[in-house]
Write an enzyme that holds these catalytic residues in place. Structure first.
Site, PDB file in Angstrom:
ATOM      1  N   ALA A  79       0.866  -1.184   0.000  1.00  0.00           N
ATOM      2  CA  ALA A  79       0.000   0.000   0.000  1.00  0.00           C
ATOM      3  C   ALA A  79       0.895   1.224   0.000  1.00  0.00           C
ATOM      4  CB  ALA A  79      -0.859  -0.011   1.256  1.00  0.00           C
ATOM      5  N   GLY A  81       0.726  -5.100   0.626  1.00  0.00           N
ATOM      6  CA  GLY A  81      -0.437  -5.165  -0.267  1.00  0.00           C
ATOM      7  C   GLY A  81      -0.123  -5.810  -1.603  1.00  0.00           C
ATOM      8  N   GLU A  96      -0.381  -9.386  -0.964  1.00  0.00           N
ATOM      9  CA  GLU A  96      -1.819  -9.651  -0.790  1.00  0.00           C
ATOM     10  C   GLU A  96      -2.552  -9.659  -2.134  1.00  0.00           C
ATOM     11  OE1 GLU A  96      -1.965  -6.468   2.201  1.00  0.00           O
ATOM     12  OE2 GLU A  96      -3.004  -7.882   3.498  1.00  0.00           O
ATOM     13  N   GLU A 136       4.687  -5.371   7.214  1.00  0.00           N
ATOM     14  CA  GLU A 136       3.929  -4.326   7.917  1.00  0.00           C
ATOM     15  C   GLU A 136       4.410  -4.111   9.352  1.00  0.00           C
ATOM     16  OE1 GLU A 136       2.564  -6.675   5.997  1.00  0.00           O
ATOM     17  OE2 GLU A 136       1.103  -5.747   4.653  1.00  0.00           O
TER      18      GLU A 136
HETATM   19  N1  COA Z   1       4.565   3.218  -0.423  1.00  0.00           N
HETATM   20  C1  COA Z   1       4.962   4.404  -0.897  1.00  0.00           C
HETATM   21  N2  COA Z   1       6.135   4.596  -1.525  1.00  0.00           N
HETATM   22  C2  COA Z   1       6.917   3.507  -1.697  1.00  0.00           C
HETATM   23  C3  COA Z   1       6.563   2.237  -1.230  1.00  0.00           C
HETATM   24  C4  COA Z   1       5.322   2.117  -0.575  1.00  0.00           C
HETATM   25  N3  COA Z   1       4.884   0.941  -0.112  1.00  0.00           N
HETATM   26  N4  COA Z   1       7.570   1.377  -1.538  1.00  0.00           N
HETATM   27  C5  COA Z   1       8.500   2.101  -2.181  1.00  0.00           C
HETATM   28  N5  COA Z   1       8.118   3.386  -2.280  1.00  0.00           N
HETATM   29  C6  COA Z   1       8.842   4.494  -2.898  1.00  0.00           C
HETATM   30  C7  COA Z   1      10.002   4.972  -2.058  1.00  0.00           C
HETATM   31  O1  COA Z   1       9.546   5.862  -1.037  1.00  0.00           O
HETATM   32  C8  COA Z   1      10.848   5.658  -3.094  1.00  0.00           C
HETATM   33  O2  COA Z   1      10.267   6.904  -3.400  1.00  0.00           O
HETATM   34  P1  COA Z   1      11.212   8.236  -3.587  1.00  0.00           P
HETATM   35  O3  COA Z   1      12.106   7.880  -4.751  1.00  0.00           O
HETATM   36  O4  COA Z   1      10.232   9.316  -3.899  1.00  0.00           O
HETATM   37  O5  COA Z   1      11.949   8.389  -2.305  1.00  0.00           O
HETATM   38  C9  COA Z   1      10.655   4.766  -4.304  1.00  0.00           C
HETATM   39  O6  COA Z   1       9.451   4.054  -4.097  1.00  0.00           O
HETATM   40  C10 COA Z   1      11.774   3.754  -4.507  1.00  0.00           C
HETATM   41  O7  COA Z   1      11.903   2.987  -3.303  1.00  0.00           O
HETATM   42  P2  COA Z   1      13.290   2.774  -2.548  1.00  0.00           P
HETATM   43  O8  COA Z   1      12.979   2.411  -1.134  1.00  0.00           O
HETATM   44  O9  COA Z   1      14.180   3.938  -2.761  1.00  0.00           O
HETATM   45  O10 COA Z   1      13.864   1.516  -3.361  1.00  0.00           O
HETATM   46  P3  COA Z   1      14.829   0.370  -2.836  1.00  0.00           P
HETATM   47  O11 COA Z   1      15.226  -0.413  -4.033  1.00  0.00           O
HETATM   48  O12 COA Z   1      15.899   0.938  -1.974  1.00  0.00           O
HETATM   49  O13 COA Z   1      13.910  -0.553  -1.863  1.00  0.00           O
HETATM   50  C11 COA Z   1      11.882  -1.742  -1.233  1.00  0.00           C
HETATM   51  C12 COA Z   1      12.805  -1.250  -2.388  1.00  0.00           C
HETATM   52  C13 COA Z   1      10.655  -2.346  -1.876  1.00  0.00           C
HETATM   53  C14 COA Z   1      12.616  -2.813  -0.400  1.00  0.00           C
HETATM   54  C15 COA Z   1      11.523  -0.558  -0.330  1.00  0.00           C
HETATM   55  O14 COA Z   1      11.019   0.503  -1.143  1.00  0.00           O
HETATM   56  C16 COA Z   1      10.495  -0.857   0.716  1.00  0.00           C
HETATM   57  O15 COA Z   1      10.806  -1.454   1.735  1.00  0.00           O
HETATM   58  N6  COA Z   1       9.229  -0.415   0.495  1.00  0.00           N
HETATM   59  C17 COA Z   1       8.160  -0.521   1.458  1.00  0.00           C
HETATM   60  C18 COA Z   1       7.660  -1.954   1.561  1.00  0.00           C
HETATM   61  C19 COA Z   1       6.581  -2.042   2.618  1.00  0.00           C
HETATM   62  O16 COA Z   1       6.796  -1.815   3.791  1.00  0.00           O
HETATM   63  N7  COA Z   1       5.374  -2.410   2.191  1.00  0.00           N
HETATM   64  C20 COA Z   1       4.255  -2.579   3.047  1.00  0.00           C
HETATM   65  C21 COA Z   1       3.469  -1.338   3.110  1.00  0.00           C
HETATM   66  S1  COA Z   1       2.118  -1.482   4.264  1.00  0.00           S
END
Ligand code: COA
Length: 263
Positions: A72, A117, A120, A140
């Protein structure tokens, strides 16, 4: 909504080829995170899937080569109070339930991170095919949260209680190979092959009787529905088949030693 208006969507790419609709979540700079607009547009496309007879099956994937969907959209969480959070979860659950209970088969082509999500969404699809680089998880707890779009339930159904609890309590990620071993995905293949493999599998499925395929989905879902006896549901649906042209064609074709034509 009609097929030819789908190009107006801002967060989804949609294309129809040989009766298979491919929906690509298209926010690659945000790892295809599911914001409100994605959900609104997904609902519109699901209306079309329900209505349009040209569509026989659906593939869901993510844009770019890094993420299927990384969850999400976390940036939308800051403004939510408890009531709004419950509404968000319920709405997400309802949209994903439309996928799980759809009469047409859905395959998730998981082309990268499937987190929160995103995992999911993949689990709501009937079948999951992952690329070798895909990563699965319910992270989460890292945010002081729990899955809210059906993850606590579907992950438990797919991998069992112990493994589901481990994944959701630790926030750890699984590799595609581990997801395959855990039973979370059906197949693992290269990134180049994943859409082709999803379409091939769906071509096999859509060559069968569509009513029978849809009744398989209903009967299997019944196994997980509280208050419904899955065996009785199977009897009801099996009986229903005997009233269909599709079944008459399938049985006649077998007895006449020819291929059935369900179209
Ligand atoms: N919601 C909003 N933005 C998200 C996102 C999410 N779930 N997942 C990634 N993004 C955004 C980042 O904030 C970043 O945005 P920015 O460039 O404006 O700062 C962009 O996507 C790229 O992500 P980044 O974290 O820089 O890439 P990465 O390769 O270093 O890491 C992930 C990739 C997927 C491991 C990491 O983005 C992450 O942990 N995301 C969240 C996962 C999560 O907790 N999901 C459950 C949500 S309830």
């Amino acid at each position: 909504m009609e097929l030819n208006t789908l190009h107006s969507l801002s967060t989804l790419l949609v294309s129809l080829q040989q009766s298979i609709l491919t929906i690509t979540i298209n926010r690659p700079d945000k790892m295809n995170a599911l914001n409100r607009t994605v959900f609104q547009e997904l609902e519109k496309v699901l209306d079309l899937v329900d209505e349009d007879k040209q569509i026989r099956a659906v593939v869901i994937t993510g844009a770019g080569n890094k993420a299927f969907v990384a969850g999400a959209d976390i940036s939308e969480f800051t403004s939510l109070d408890q009531t709004a959070a419950k509404q968000l979860a319920r709405h997400g659950q309802l949209v994903f339930e439309r996928i799980e209970k759809n009469s047409k088969p859905f395959v998730a082509a998981v082309n990268g991170f499937a987190l929160g999500g995103g995992c999911e969404l993949a689990m709501a699809c009937h079948i999951r095919i992952a690329v070798e680089q895909a990563k699965f998880g319910q992270p989460e707890v890292n945010l002081g949260l729990i899955p809210g779009y059906g993850g606590t339930q579907r992950l438990t159904q797919l991998v069992g209680k112990g493994k589901a609890l481990e994944l959701m309590m630790s926030g750890n990620m699984l590799t595609a190979t581990e997801a395959l071993q855990w039973g979370l995905v059906n197949h693992v293949c290269s990134a180049e092959e994943v859409i082709e493999k999803a379409c091939q599998l769906l071509a096999t499925i859509t060559a069968k009787g569509p009513g029978a395929v849809s009744r398989v989905i209903t009967a299997v879902n019944a196994s997980f529905e509280k208050g419904i006896d899955g065996y009785s549901e199977e009897v009801r649906l099996f009986g229903e088949c005997f009233g269909t042209d599709e079944m008459k064609e399938g049985v006649s074709a077998f007895l006449e030693k020819r291929k059935p034509n369900f179209n």
